[in-house]
Design a protein around this motif. Structure first.
Motif, PDB file in Angstrom:
ATOM      1  N   ALA A   3       4.066 -75.268  20.653  1.00 54.30           N
ATOM      2  CA  ALA A   3       5.285 -74.942  21.408  1.00 54.30           C
ATOM      3  C   ALA A   3       6.473 -74.723  20.477  1.00 54.30           C
ATOM      4  CB  ALA A   3       5.588 -76.053  22.414  1.00 54.30           C
ATOM      5  N   ASP A   4       6.512 -75.441  19.348  1.00 55.23           N
ATOM      6  CA  ASP A   4       7.625 -75.265  18.406  1.00 55.23           C
ATOM      7  C   ASP A   4       7.623 -73.861  17.795  1.00 55.23           C
ATOM      8  OD1 ASP A   4       5.251 -75.832  17.008  1.00 55.23           O
ATOM      9  OD2 ASP A   4       6.236 -77.064  15.501  1.00 55.23           O
TER      10      ASP A   4
ATOM     11  N   GLY B  83      13.678 -62.116  11.540  1.00 58.00           N
ATOM     12  CA  GLY B  83      12.710 -61.818  10.487  1.00 58.00           C
ATOM     13  C   GLY B  83      11.885 -62.969   9.963  1.00 58.00           C
ATOM     14  N   GLU B  84      11.923 -63.148   8.655  1.00 56.75           N
ATOM     15  CA  GLU B  84      11.097 -64.136   7.955  1.00 56.75           C
ATOM     16  C   GLU B  84      11.333 -65.570   8.419  1.00 56.75           C
ATOM     17  OE1 GLU B  84       8.561 -64.077   5.674  1.00 56.75           O
ATOM     18  OE2 GLU B  84       8.490 -61.914   5.958  1.00 56.75           O
ATOM     19  N   THR B  85      12.501 -65.859   8.958  1.00 52.98           N
ATOM     20  CA  THR B  85      12.790 -67.212   9.444  1.00 52.98           C
ATOM     21  C   THR B  85      11.780 -67.629  10.512  1.00 52.98           C
ATOM     22  OG1 THR B  85      15.123 -66.764   9.060  1.00 52.98           O
ATOM     23  CG2 THR B  85      14.601 -68.688  10.389  1.00 52.98           C
TER      24      THR B  85
ATOM     25  N   LEU C 213       7.545 -72.049  10.449  1.00 48.98           N
ATOM     26  CA  LEU C 213       6.652 -73.054  11.038  1.00 48.98           C
ATOM     27  C   LEU C 213       5.259 -72.449  11.168  1.00 48.98           C
ATOM     28  CD1 LEU C 213       8.838 -74.400  14.004  1.00 48.98           C
ATOM     29  CD2 LEU C 213       8.420 -75.512  11.804  1.00 48.98           C
ATOM     30  N   GLY C 214       4.249 -73.283  11.068  1.00 47.12           N
ATOM     31  CA  GLY C 214       2.882 -72.825  11.259  1.00 47.12           C
ATOM     32  C   GLY C 214       2.211 -72.436   9.959  1.00 47.12           C
TER      33      GLY C 214
ATOM     34  N   PRO D  80       0.542 -60.297   9.620  1.00 46.67           N
ATOM     35  CA  PRO D  80       0.616 -61.758   9.654  1.00 46.67           C
ATOM     36  C   PRO D  80      -0.087 -62.307  10.896  1.00 46.67           C
ATOM     37  CG  PRO D  80       2.750 -60.801  10.218  1.00 46.67           C
ATOM     38  CD  PRO D  80       1.831 -59.665   9.881  1.00 46.67           C
ATOM     39  N   TYR D  81      -0.758 -63.462  10.709  1.00 37.27           N
ATOM     40  CA  TYR D  81      -1.418 -64.109  11.831  1.00 37.27           C
ATOM     41  C   TYR D  81      -1.403 -65.623  11.633  1.00 37.27           C
ATOM     42  CZ  TYR D  81      -5.581 -65.132   9.084  1.00 37.27           C
ATOM     43  OH  TYR D  81      -6.441 -65.632   8.149  1.00 37.27           O
ATOM     44  N   LEU D  82      -1.494 -66.351  12.744  1.00 38.01           N
ATOM     45  CA  LEU D  82      -1.551 -67.813  12.712  1.00 38.01           C
ATOM     46  C   LEU D  82      -2.999 -68.254  12.509  1.00 38.01           C
ATOM     47  CD1 LEU D  82       0.900 -68.857  15.523  1.00 38.01           C
ATOM     48  CD2 LEU D  82       0.897 -69.738  13.184  1.00 38.01           C
TER      49      LEU D  82
END
Length: 169
Positions: A82-83, A94-96, A100-101, A110-112
Motif C-alpha cells: 500500500a505504501d 519521476g524517480e522519486t 520504495l520497493g 522498470p518492474y516490482l
C-alpha cells in the motif's frame, strides 16, 4: 437503494462498491527517466491476442509518456505494498516514485520484483474518451509470483486485502 440522477455522481458512488486490484503502471520517458503511476482501471481484454486495457487520466504525469511510448509494464501490487501505491499516486515526480520497493529492469522497463504479477506490454491501440486515454497493450510476457495470491485491493476509498486483514493506509 438511492436513485442518483447525476451521471458523474452516480458513477463515482457505484464505483466505490466495485473492488479493484491496485496496479502500478511503469514506463520510460523519451529522456530515459522511469515513470510510474497507481491505477485501478486495468482489466484483461483478450487471451488471443493476450491483451490488457489501461485507462490513464489526461492530467496524470504518466499520460504523455504512455501516449508517446510503445511499451509499458503493469505491476499488480501485493497486499503489503500500500505504501508503494500511495507514493505512486501522490505528487512526487519521476524517480522519486521508485524510492520504495524492490525495483528491477526487464528489457528497459522498470518492474516490482515482489509484485503479485507483472505484465510487460507493447501498445496495440489507443483512444481518448472523456478525461482518459484508453490503452490496449498486447502482453509480450509476464512474471507471476509463486505462493499465496493476495493482491492489494481498493474499495470504498480504502485499501483492502483478500485475507481480511486490511493493509496499512
Amino acid at each position: 437503494m438511492t436513485l442518483l440522477d447525476n451521471p458523474s455522481t452516480a458513477l463515482r458512488a457505484g464505483m466505490r462498491r466495485l473492488a479493484a486490484s491496485v496496479c502500478v503502471i511503469t514506463a520510460v520517458d523519451s529522456s530515459g527517466e522511469r515513470q510510474a503511476m497507481t491505477a485501478t482501471a486495468v482489466t484483461s481484454v483478450s487471451d488471443d491476442p493476450a491483451s490488457l486495457l489501461v485507462c490513464i487520466n489526461r492530467q496524470a504525469s504518466l499520460h504523455d509518456v504512455i501516449a508517446q511510448s510503445q511499451r509499458f509494464a503493469v505491476n499488480v501490487l501485493s497486499a503489503d505494498q500500500a505504501d508503494i501505491s500511495a507514493l505512486c499516486a501522490g505528487k512526487e515526480p519521476g524517480e522519486t516514485r521508485f524510492s520504495l520497493g524492490s525495483w528491477g529492469d526487464a528489457n528497459g522497463l522498470p518492474y516490482l520484483r515482489d509484485a503479485q504479477a507483472v505484465f510487460f506490454c507493447h501498445t496495440a491501440r489507443q483512444m481518448t474518451h472523456g478525461t482518459h486515454l484508453i490503452v490496449i497493450g498486447d502482453v509480450d510476457h509476464a512474471l507471476v509470483a509463486e505462493g499465496t495470491v493476495n493482491p492489494l485491493l481498493y474499495a470504498n476509498g480504502q485499501y483492502r486485502s483478500l485475507n481480511h486483514e486490511d493493509p496499512a493506509t
